[in-house]
Design a protein around this motif. Structure first.
Motif, PDB file in Angstrom:
ATOM      1  N   VAL A   1       0.858  -1.284   0.148  1.00 25.53           N
ATOM      2  CA  VAL A   1      -0.138  -0.077  -0.046  1.00 25.53           C
ATOM      3  C   VAL A   1       0.885   1.269  -0.058  1.00 25.53           C
ATOM      4  CG1 VAL A   1      -1.832   1.220   1.368  1.00 25.53           C
ATOM      5  CG2 VAL A   1      -1.764  -1.005   1.194  1.00 25.53           C
TER       6      VAL A   1
ATOM      7  N   ASP B   1      -5.048   2.281  -1.009  1.00 25.67           N
ATOM      8  CA  ASP B   1      -6.187   1.593  -0.725  1.00 25.67           C
ATOM      9  C   ASP B   1      -7.395   2.399  -0.154  1.00 25.67           C
ATOM     10  OD1 ASP B   1      -5.094   1.599   1.735  1.00 25.67           O
ATOM     11  OD2 ASP B   1      -5.245  -0.369   2.109  1.00 25.67           O
ATOM     12  N   ALA B   2      -7.137   3.660   0.225  1.00 26.91           N
ATOM     13  CA  ALA B   2      -8.186   4.266   0.727  1.00 26.91           C
ATOM     14  C   ALA B   2      -9.418   4.676  -0.068  1.00 26.91           C
ATOM     15  CB  ALA B   2      -7.544   5.730   1.304  1.00 26.91           C
TER      16      ALA B   2
ATOM     17  N   ILE C   1     -13.253   1.095  10.435  1.00 32.45           N
ATOM     18  CA  ILE C   1     -12.487   1.814   9.659  1.00 32.45           C
ATOM     19  C   ILE C   1     -11.280   2.528  10.405  1.00 32.45           C
ATOM     20  CG2 ILE C   1     -14.453   2.462   7.961  1.00 32.45           C
ATOM     21  CD1 ILE C   1     -14.567   5.265   9.520  1.00 32.45           C
ATOM     22  N   GLN C   2     -10.464   2.814   9.447  1.00 29.47           N
ATOM     23  CA  GLN C   2      -9.322   3.900   9.672  1.00 29.47           C
ATOM     24  C   GLN C   2      -9.806   5.228   9.128  1.00 29.47           C
ATOM     25  OE1 GLN C   2      -5.396   3.285   8.237  1.00 29.47           O
ATOM     26  NE2 GLN C   2      -4.731   5.294   8.761  1.00 29.47           N
TER      27      GLN C   2
ATOM     28  N   TRP D   1     -10.595  10.957   4.250  1.00 27.55           N
ATOM     29  CA  TRP D   1     -10.519   9.582   3.704  1.00 27.55           C
ATOM     30  C   TRP D   1     -10.605   8.643   4.581  1.00 27.55           C
ATOM     31  CZ3 TRP D   1      -6.374   7.004   5.533  1.00 27.55           C
ATOM     32  CH2 TRP D   1      -5.300   7.673   5.889  1.00 27.55           C
TER      33      TRP D   1
ATOM     34  N   ARG E   1     -10.028   3.922   5.290  1.00 26.47           N
ATOM     35  CA  ARG E   1      -9.674   2.781   4.843  1.00 26.47           C
ATOM     36  C   ARG E   1     -10.474   1.736   5.532  1.00 26.47           C
ATOM     37  NH1 ARG E   1      -5.067   1.025   6.468  1.00 26.47           N
ATOM     38  NH2 ARG E   1      -4.764  -0.477   4.980  1.00 26.47           N
ATOM     39  N   GLU E   2     -11.194   0.928   4.871  1.00 21.42           N
ATOM     40  CA  GLU E   2     -11.989  -0.208   5.384  1.00 21.42           C
ATOM     41  C   GLU E   2     -10.957  -1.553   5.980  1.00 21.42           C
ATOM     42  OE1 GLU E   2     -16.242  -0.586   3.646  1.00 21.42           O
ATOM     43  OE2 GLU E   2     -14.734  -0.705   1.953  1.00 21.42           O
TER      44      GLU E   2
END
Length: 245
Positions: A39, A50-51, A99-100, A241, A243-244
């Protein structure tokens, strides 16, 4: 006699373990599969590769008005989206669980009001659980309602606020609650928050909803949107944003 044999077995077992340790090759404890995917990291304010970018300063296409799902009434200008008094909350079209989240915010440079009246907004995880946004720079209010608090539940570990009008950031790790088939919460939500790079919530349990009046409740739910609050202050956001996880 039983104790003797137990001691002997234990001794032999330890001896065998020690022998195995001495004869084991380094390769025996190396893990090669699976290999973590590559990533692109955060560089110069850009989201990881990947966000999911929810706001990049150009438009509000990922957002709708929370009250009716129509176009947002907030102002998009200068690479930011700013709350407009009376326009109401906005939410993402997408829904999320764990999430992040990276989000930057700016309270108004011109100070107007005190306490909860200064730069007030909020970030609602799954549209339910509020992480408070507020101008808490030299601005006293109740501790579990200041910037970085889980609203009306948990105060931040420290106050890491910058002066009014300066861009600030939250970096958030959020894990959603789990409910069983009867609608009973079996795993609570947890949140870790860095405010301007400083840890202010450390794997904090979210005890339920975050109402202004009353105690937390725990209605069963699935994934939900990210929601930003219109609290009659022109607080701005940018560079959002997720990230899952």
């Amino acid at each position: 006699m039983t104790r003797f044999f137990s001691t002997l077995v234990c001794f032999l077992g330890l001896g065998a373990a020690a022998f195995a340790q001495e004869t084991m090759k380094p390769e025996a404890t190396e893990i090669w599969e699976p290999e973590p995917r590559v990533v692109t990291p955060v560089v110069m304010g850009k989201a990881p590769s990947d966000a999911i970018v929810l706001f990049d300063g150009k438009n509000a296409d990922e957002w709708v008005a929370a009250k009716d799902g129509k176009a947002v009434g907030w102002k998009v200008e200068g690479n930011a989206i700013t709350a407009v008094k009376g326009a109401g909350d906005i939410r993402t079209k997408r829904e999320f669980g764990d999430i992040q989240l990276h989000i930057e915010f700016r309270t108004p440079a011109v100070v107007d009001g005190t306490g909860q009246g200064r730069g007030n907004s909020g970030i609602f995880l799954q549209g339910i659980y509020e992480l408070q946004v507020l101008d808490s720079y030299n601005n006293r209010t109740y501790s579990n309602g200041q910037a970085g608090s889980i609203y009306k539940q948990t105060m931040p570990l420290v106050n890491a606020c910058l002066p009014p009008g300066e861009w600030q950031m939250y970096d958030i790790i959020y894990t959603a609650p789990h409910f069983n088939k009867d609608g009973i919460k079996v795993v609570p939500a947890y949140i870790t928050v860095f405010h301007n790079g400083v840890l202010i919530q450390n794997h904090t349990e979210i005890r339920g909803t975050t109402p202004y009046i009353g105690l937390p409740k725990n209605p069963a739910h699935g994934k939900g949107p990210l929601q930003l609050q219109d609290h009659s202050n022109p607080t701005s956001y940018r560079n959002i944003w997720v990230r899952e996880l």
